[in-house]
Enzyme design. Structure first.
Site, PDB file in Angstrom:
ATOM      1  N   LYS A 121       0.857  -1.185   0.000  1.00  0.00           N
ATOM      2  CA  LYS A 121       0.000   0.000   0.000  1.00  0.00           C
ATOM      3  C   LYS A 121       0.885   1.225   0.000  1.00  0.00           C
ATOM      4  O   LYS A 121       2.015   1.182   0.503  1.00  0.00           O
ATOM      5  CB  LYS A 121      -0.859   0.020   1.259  1.00  0.00           C
ATOM      6  CG  LYS A 121      -2.055   0.915   1.140  1.00  0.00           C
ATOM      7  CD  LYS A 121      -3.112   0.197   0.363  1.00  0.00           C
ATOM      8  CE  LYS A 121      -4.440   0.871   0.357  1.00  0.00           C
ATOM      9  NZ  LYS A 121      -5.478  -0.124   0.052  1.00  0.00           N
TER      10      LYS A 121
HETATM   11  N1  GLU Z   1      -7.088   0.092  -3.302  1.00  0.00           N
HETATM   12  C1  GLU Z   1      -7.853  -1.097  -3.493  1.00  0.00           C
HETATM   13  C2  GLU Z   1      -7.841  -1.963  -2.258  1.00  0.00           C
HETATM   14  O1  GLU Z   1      -7.583  -1.502  -1.178  1.00  0.00           O
HETATM   15  C3  GLU Z   1      -7.445  -1.837  -4.740  1.00  0.00           C
HETATM   16  C4  GLU Z   1      -6.040  -2.306  -4.775  1.00  0.00           C
HETATM   17  C5  GLU Z   1      -5.645  -2.839  -6.160  1.00  0.00           C
HETATM   18  O2  GLU Z   1      -6.479  -2.855  -7.032  1.00  0.00           O
HETATM   19  O3  GLU Z   1      -4.486  -3.238  -6.286  1.00  0.00           O
HETATM   20  O4  GLU Z   1      -8.137  -3.113  -2.299  1.00  0.00           O
END
Ligand code: GLU
Length: 435
Positions: A121
């Site tokens: 993240k």
């Molecule tokens: N931000 C989204 C999540 O927390 C998607 C992450 C992604 O698609 O890699 O799952």
């Protein structure tokens, strides 16, 4: 849910108990599941810390001609099952503890969905609404440059999250491609997912998180004596996830009773038109002033009687105080980590199950995986294929969680982590620890 203040693994790693640390809350739940599964101690140690924590500071020239220095993060929790994967968020409150928690949740999410991906993240501490589009573009390009080789199509693949969107991903991909050797540049597009359709995006990615939640509810609600077509719902947050969840559930017959966002709260007992509200929010920036509902205060929002309460915004919004006044039959976490442990315990004591984020919002990363796969195979799937594949993945994940819940007689969050850790444990056993 464990009652111990600090898990012995966290203690061994030198953590000091902090009840407000979302990271400690998250890892505590993961380790509780790991203990039930009897995951070896060394694997618990590995999973209790991210593999890499990258922190960057970078300057951006603002429209006024002045420079501002920004702080950005990329936390790579685990890549046992495949390249690191996870969103990038832009928000004024972004901090390391939060990003670490969200990265760990991504590892669990990808594993639960059996995607060949790990967990990461990232984020930048900035309120994206407070700066211009040009400033956002320069910030995104400079952040991507600062991350350098820490991201890549085979190594770590960012995606949109809170405060970022397809345009942000287009800038990230373009910057990455511009920085690559010309002969590698074309492949560079798959360095991020959630791109615009015209530039390597996948049909269905925009609505994917909301759509995934609808499939999860379809699979889980009947066991709780509820039917998707007749439920009433309330939503915290009306951004990408909240508005798609609202629109898709209303299309299936659900009634949207109340919405809370950063501008205020609204309620209508006869039901809010989610499509009209989406148009209003696009125009004005928030739910306040929507003509099809009454303005209410925050407490009245939480008190609104609904079948399914759906937090789809920031972390920690369902705390003990709010849990005490909520009037719902089930909570479905569309946001990551929206429920505090005391809030969750209180809801459980009242017999209100909490369907965890790691299952409920996994539709986003699942369609991100489809996008990455399409990019790499130079394919374009149609909407029916994406929906059918997403449904298959979400149903299978929900079934895994239900099975683990019955096997270990535990809550849904623990069950989801057990189901995720099973496959991580198996692969660690096969691969061993180097050297
Ligand atoms: N931000 C989204 C999540 O927390 C998607 C992450 C992604 O698609 O890699 O799952």
């Amino acid at each position: 849910m464990s009652e111990v203040l600090i898990n012995n693994v966290l203690e061994e790693l030198g953590f000091r108990y902090d009840p407000n640390s979302v990271y400690q809350q998250t890892i505590n739940s993961v380790l509780h599941a790991a203990a039930l599964l009897e995951l070896p101690h060394h694997l618990q140690l590995i999973l209790a810390q991210p593999k890499n924590e990258i922190m960057v500071h970078f300057p951006v020239k603002m429209d006024s001609g002045r420079y501002r220095l920004f702080k950005g993060y990329r936390v790579q929790h685990n890549n046992l099952l495949g390249p690191f994967k996870g969103g990038i968020r832009y928000h004024a409150s972004v901090n390391l503890d939060e990003i670490k928690a969200l990265a760990a949740i991504m590892t669990m999410k990808c594993s639960l969905l059996r995607l060949p991906l790990g967990g990461a993240k990232g984020g930048v501490q900035v309120d994206p609404r407070s700066i211009s589009q040009d400033e956002l573009m320069r910030l995104t390009r400079r952040f991507t440059t600062a991350l350098g080789d820490n991201i890549g199509p085979d190594y770590d693949i960012p995606a949109p999250d809170l405060g970022t969107n397809a345009q942000t991903m287009a800038w990230m991909a373009d910057t990455y491609m511009m920085m690559s050797m010309p002969s590698h540049s074309a492949r560079g597009q798959s360095v991020v997912t959630g791109k615009p359709l015209e530039f390597g995006g996948s049909v269905g990615r925009d609505k994917a998180t909301g759509q995934g939640l609808v499939f999860v509810l379809e699979e889980i609600l009947p066991e709780l004596g509820l039917k998707l077509e007749t439920i009433s719902i309330s939503l915290i947050g009306f951004g990408n996830v909240g508005s798609w969840t609202g629109r898709l559930l209303c299309q299936r017959g659900a009634k949207l009773r109340a919405v809370l966002d950063h501008t205020g709260a609204i309620r209508s007992d006869s039901g809010i038109d989610a499509a009209a509200l989406t148009a209003h929010v696009e125009k004005t920036g928030g739910v306040t002033g929507f003509p099809g509902a009454d303005a209410i205060n925050e407490d009245d929002f939480y008190r609104t009687k609904v079948d399914v309460f759906i937090p789809a915004a920031l972390e920690q919004m369902v705390d003990l105080e709010r849990a005490k006044i909520m009037d719902c039959k089930v909570v479905a976490e569309a946001a990551n980590a929206p429920t505090t442990p005391p809030g969750e315990r209180h809801l459980q004591d009242r017999g209100i199950p909490v369907l965890p984020a790691v299952l409920c919002n996994a539709g986003g990363v699942t369609v991100s995986y489809f996008e990455w796969k399409q990019n790499r195979q130079a394919e374009t799937w149609d909407a029916e294929t994406v929906d059918a594949q997403l449904k298959k993945h979400m149903f299978a994940a929900a079934a895994r969680v239900k099975l683990a819940k019955h096997r270990f007689d535990c809550d849904m969050r623990t069950a989801a982590y057990v189901a995720a850790l099973e496959s991580i444990g198996r692969v660690y056993r096969l691969r061993g620890i180097f050297p």
